[in-house]
Design an enzyme around this catalytic site. Structure first.
Site, PDB file in Angstrom:
ATOM      1  N   ASP A  30       0.768  -1.021   0.092  1.00  0.00           N
ATOM      2  CA  ASP A  30      -0.084  -0.137  -0.010  1.00  0.00           C
ATOM      3  C   ASP A  30       1.037   1.249   0.107  1.00  0.00           C
ATOM      4  O   ASP A  30       1.755   1.258   0.669  1.00  0.00           O
ATOM      5  CB  ASP A  30      -0.823  -0.052   1.286  1.00  0.00           C
ATOM      6  CG  ASP A  30      -2.106   1.000   1.092  1.00  0.00           C
ATOM      7  OD1 ASP A  30      -3.197   0.621   1.036  1.00  0.00           O
ATOM      8  OD2 ASP A  30      -1.710   2.335   1.170  1.00  0.00           O
ATOM      9  N   ASN A  87     -12.829  -2.708   2.507  1.00  0.00           N
ATOM     10  CA  ASN A  87     -13.911  -1.654   2.732  1.00  0.00           C
ATOM     11  C   ASN A  87     -14.936  -1.733   1.567  1.00  0.00           C
ATOM     12  O   ASN A  87     -14.571  -2.147   0.485  1.00  0.00           O
ATOM     13  CB  ASN A  87     -13.230  -0.036   2.696  1.00  0.00           C
ATOM     14  CG  ASN A  87     -12.452   0.036   3.675  1.00  0.00           C
ATOM     15  OD1 ASN A  87     -12.698  -0.103   5.065  1.00  0.00           O
ATOM     16  ND2 ASN A  87     -11.251   0.687   3.775  1.00  0.00           N
ATOM     17  N   HIS A  98     -10.451  -5.011  -3.202  1.00  0.00           N
ATOM     18  CA  HIS A  98      -9.015  -5.269  -2.609  1.00  0.00           C
ATOM     19  C   HIS A  98      -9.041  -5.553  -1.113  1.00  0.00           C
ATOM     20  O   HIS A  98     -10.129  -4.907  -0.455  1.00  0.00           O
ATOM     21  CB  HIS A  98      -8.099  -4.029  -2.790  1.00  0.00           C
ATOM     22  CG  HIS A  98      -8.535  -2.620  -2.263  1.00  0.00           C
ATOM     23  ND1 HIS A  98      -9.495  -1.951  -3.017  1.00  0.00           N
ATOM     24  CD2 HIS A  98      -8.342  -2.041  -0.970  1.00  0.00           C
ATOM     25  CE1 HIS A  98      -9.755  -1.118  -2.491  1.00  0.00           C
ATOM     26  NE2 HIS A  98      -9.181  -1.061  -1.166  1.00  0.00           N
TER      27      HIS A  98
END
Ligand code: AMP
Ligand code: ZN
Length: 132
Positions: A30, A87, A98
């Site tokens: 990330d 999310n 993801h």
């Protein structure tokens, strides 16, 4: 999808610090990590969220996480735990499914935002994760 950032990443049009890749998914760091070694598991095929992701992908993600990625994070970064989140809609910035893999450390005072004091440079973490 044309204007999807993660589709572009899947096609290799935007570089990432990739930890693992096969025909099904790419696993990369990330860009804005919450903890050291924060990774994303992203399906190659564009799917948006929990409502349309193929169930097989979840099984795949679980398998690869426990067989390969969590052991790697433990070995290379010496993490103490792993938070797995995903999310949907509100709170989801990238509309390409993801799964976040967020290594946890005993001193991390984990919140949903990063603790800057504990973050190391992502190049350093990438090196640790990829060196033999
Ligand atoms: P979410 O809010 O669950 O959609 O999370 C999107 C995540 O993608 C965030 O944690 C971002 O830091 C991360 N992200 C955005 N752009 C990139 C990029 N180019 N490479 C790696 N991670 C990214
Ligand atoms: Zn996409």
């Amino acid at each position: 999808m044309e204007d999807c950032l993660f589709c572009k990443i899947m096609k290799g049009e935007i570089p990432t610090k990739t930890i693992y890749e096969d025909d099904i998914a790419k696993i990369f760091m990330d860009i804005n990590p919450i903890t050291n070694g924060h990774l994303l598991i992203v399906p190659k095929k564009h799917q948006e969220n929990v409502l349309d992701i193929e169930e097989d992908f979840i099984v795949y993600a679980l398998k690869i996480t426990r067989e390969k990625i969590f052991p790697l994070l433990k070995e290379k970064l010496n993490c103490d735990g792993l938070t797995i989140t995903e999310n949907n809609f509100y709170g989801q910035d990238i509309k390409h499914f993801h799964i976040h893999l967020i290594p946890r450390y005993k001193n991390d005072e984990y919140k949903e935002i990063s603790n800057e004091d504990l973050l190391e440079d992502t190049d350093t973490i990438y090196k640790k994760l990829t060196e033999k």
